[in-house]
Structure formats: C-alpha cells, structure tokens
Design an enzyme around this catalytic site. Sequence first.
Site, PDB file in Angstrom:
ATOM      1  N   ARG A   1      -5.113 -31.891  24.432  1.00  0.00           N
ATOM      2  CA  ARG A   1      -6.003 -30.953  23.743  1.00  0.00           C
ATOM      3  C   ARG A   1      -5.528 -30.657  22.326  1.00  0.00           C
ATOM      4  NH1 ARG A   1      -6.380 -26.519  28.547  1.00  0.00           N
ATOM      5  NH2 ARG A   1      -8.301 -27.259  29.519  1.00  0.00           N
TER       6      ARG A   1
ATOM      7  N   ASP B   1       4.236  -9.939   6.576  1.00  0.00           N
ATOM      8  CA  ASP B   1       3.542 -10.974   5.793  1.00  0.00           C
ATOM      9  C   ASP B   1       4.409 -11.558   4.670  1.00  0.00           C
ATOM     10  OD1 ASP B   1       1.440 -10.353   7.403  1.00  0.00           O
ATOM     11  OD2 ASP B   1       0.066  -9.756   5.816  1.00  0.00           O
TER      12      ASP B   1
ATOM     13  N   GLY C   1       0.828  -1.210   0.000  1.00  0.00           N
ATOM     14  CA  GLY C   1       0.000   0.000   0.000  1.00  0.00           C
ATOM     15  C   GLY C   1       0.861   1.257   0.000  1.00  0.00           C
TER      16      GLY C   1
HETATM   17  O1  F6P Z   1       0.164  -6.382   6.793  1.00  0.00           O
HETATM   18  C1  F6P Z   1       0.602  -6.839   8.004  1.00  0.00           C
HETATM   19  C2  F6P Z   1      -0.538  -7.167   8.906  1.00  0.00           C
HETATM   20  O2  F6P Z   1       0.141  -7.599  10.018  1.00  0.00           O
HETATM   21  C3  F6P Z   1      -1.573  -8.172   8.408  1.00  0.00           C
HETATM   22  O3  F6P Z   1      -1.163  -9.498   8.488  1.00  0.00           O
HETATM   23  C4  F6P Z   1      -2.750  -7.870   9.295  1.00  0.00           C
HETATM   24  O4  F6P Z   1      -3.962  -8.261   8.713  1.00  0.00           O
HETATM   25  C5  F6P Z   1      -2.668  -6.401   9.430  1.00  0.00           C
HETATM   26  O5  F6P Z   1      -1.301  -6.062   9.320  1.00  0.00           O
HETATM   27  C6  F6P Z   1      -3.262  -5.869  10.700  1.00  0.00           C
HETATM   28  O6  F6P Z   1      -3.121  -4.502  10.731  1.00  0.00           O
HETATM   29  P1  F6P Z   1      -3.710  -3.506  11.827  1.00  0.00           P
HETATM   30  O7  F6P Z   1      -2.525  -2.889  12.473  1.00  0.00           O
HETATM   31  O8  F6P Z   1      -4.504  -2.525  11.052  1.00  0.00           O
HETATM   32  O9  F6P Z   1      -4.539  -4.287  12.791  1.00  0.00           O
END
Ligand code: F6P
Length: 357
Positions: A174, A139, A116
Amino acid sequence: MKIAVNTGGGDAPGLNAVIRGVVLAAYKKGWEVYGIKYGYKGLIDTKQIIRLTPEYVWDITNIGGTILGSAIKGDPFRYLVEKSGGSVIETDISDIVVSNFKALGFDALIAIGGDGSLNIANKFFKKGIPVIGIPKTIDNDISATDVTFGFDTAVNTATEAIDKLHTTAKSHDRVMVVEVMGRYVGWIALYSGISGSADVILIPEIPFDIEKVCNKIKQLRLIGQDYAIVVVAEGAKPLGGDVTVIEKSPGEVRLGGIGKKVSDEIEEKTGKETRGIVLGHLQRGGAPTTFDRLLCLRFGTAAIRFIEAGKFGSMVTLRSTEICAVTIEEAIGQMRTVPLDSDIIQTARSLGVSFGD
Ligand code: F6P
C-alpha cells in the site's frame, strides 16, 4: 527578586523542564518564582498564580505538557469579552495585566512561547514589563534560534510512527500517507521523512504537483518497491493552490486535511490502495527527548542569568553550541522556513526523495 513565569500557545514537550530550570536557578540566587496560570489569564484573575518552590518542580523534567496550563486564545491585547446580550467583543485589557503585575511586586516576567506569545511578550515589554522570552514550538519556525525546544521530540515521535507505517505498508503493498504538523514550515516533515526513509515529502516551502508525486510512486513499482511512504506537512499546498483547512472562525484558521486529499488523489491516479493517517497532537505530547530536556534546562537557567544581567526585552536562543541573547523584536520579525538550497534538502534529493516538484 520576584519572578513571574508563564507558558503560552500550543504546548510542546519540554515546557516543564524549562520551568524547572527557571525555578531552581532562581532559588540558588535566593529569588522567588511564581507561575502565572494559562498564559496571561493569571495576571487578569490573579487567583490563578502559584508559588513555584523547588519541591514543586523536582521531578517534572520528563513530564510532557505544562504544569502552568497554556492559553491559545488569551491575548490580553485582543481579549474576547462577552457583553450583555451574548455578543463577544475583542477588547484591549493589557493595562489590567500591567497594573496587576506591578501591584503584585513582580520584577520580571519569563514568557515561554512561540511567535504569537513572544509577540504579546514584546508588546508588554514596550508597556514597561521587564520581559525575557524563551522560544517554544514543535514547528521550529522561529528564525533567531537554531532550534526551538519541542521540535526534537516531535520529530522523534513522527519518525517512530513512520517506521511503523513501513512494515504495514510493505505487508499490504500500500501507499501510506502520513500528515504531520508544520503550519508554515516543513521542518518536522523533512527531518522525520528523511530519517524514516519516506519516498515523498511534501512541505509548505515547495508547492507540489500531484502528478509528479504519482509518477514517483509508479517509478518505485518499476524498481520492485510495491509500497510507498508519503509524509505531508499540514501546511503543504499544491502548485497554484492554497492550504487545506478544517475550519475557519474569526481570528482562527485550523489546518488539516491535506493528507486525506493527497491520499485520495494518489489512489485515484495510481490505482494503488492508499491509506492516510494524521499524527496530529501526538507530536505535542509525551516525554521530551534528552536533547530537548537539556535545551530546556539550559534555556530556563539562562533566562535567570539574563534577568541578573538586565537583558530585558531579549529572548534566549541557541546559536551553534552557545546560548545567546537576541531582542524579542528581532526574533519575531522573521519566520524560519526551510531554505531550498540547504544541505538537508540536497540530502533528501540525493536519496531519491521526491518533493513533488
Ligand atoms: O504551532 C504548533 C502547532 O502544533 C501547529 O503545527 C498546529 O497547526 C497547531 O499547533 C495546532 O494547534 P491546536 O492546539 O490549536 O490544534
């Protein structure tokens, strides 16, 4: 030269090490570095700009987070502006950023971020700002680089957690279901799941059949293993189904909850006592690993060399053992998903891991 640097999107361990690399490498050339706070907000309200001297960054390599702060909802091309009457409207204020950048006499911008933020950086490059991108995301979903920084640390955090879950799972016979991050890709789940000896790993790239997941757990019982570890990426989805979301608001989809769903279904279908945990933002915090520290320092110092060489519009990447340049345009074009025929998937299958397929 007067260099601006910012950090955008969700934070990742190693951001401060990149900043240190940038500042010290620039200082050696006699250049000045300024930190733009909260993504691009510091170029909208220019009071949020700080001079980064070597003293400012001496001891930040091992500190998680970012000394510059980061913004997730600060895209200047779609900036949320509150109008009189209280309504919030998306407005393109990118021209303000460009004119402030020029008025402040900056020669280049180093934008550290995920897909982004790099997309925004590329739009600014097209509007005339000389930009160098640095790929960040736990990620690991940016295709133009072998690895993004933050990923190794996140995997270590997740693996350590899975190790701890083994002992408690075993003590109580578990099933433990652990949800890890990974919106669109399963790298964290896969690496930590294999390294942490998980029995089932569910990733976005392989839609799962819950019956197959439960069969795997029942089979384990037949061979004398009365507990099981299931690792689920937050973006994993069942066959024919969709991702699980916590909330949806305009322009934002927050993933989460798939671990709980899987945990409930396993308990219901196998009769095994099951507990679910979500690692969440723990994976984004803490000190970066040695691997990430080195990668970050290499990325940060390389960005300064790229500026000197005039490689604007490019992103720093790791290819094998070398740091290379790739255009940001190319870098943001494709997501780095887990290839289904890759060695890492084969390794997991050979070890008896089920993907629920
Ligand atoms: O992009 C990295 C990440 O850690 C994703 O895996 C996750 O969905 C997102 O950021 C969560 O971001 P936020 O800080 O908006 O909760």
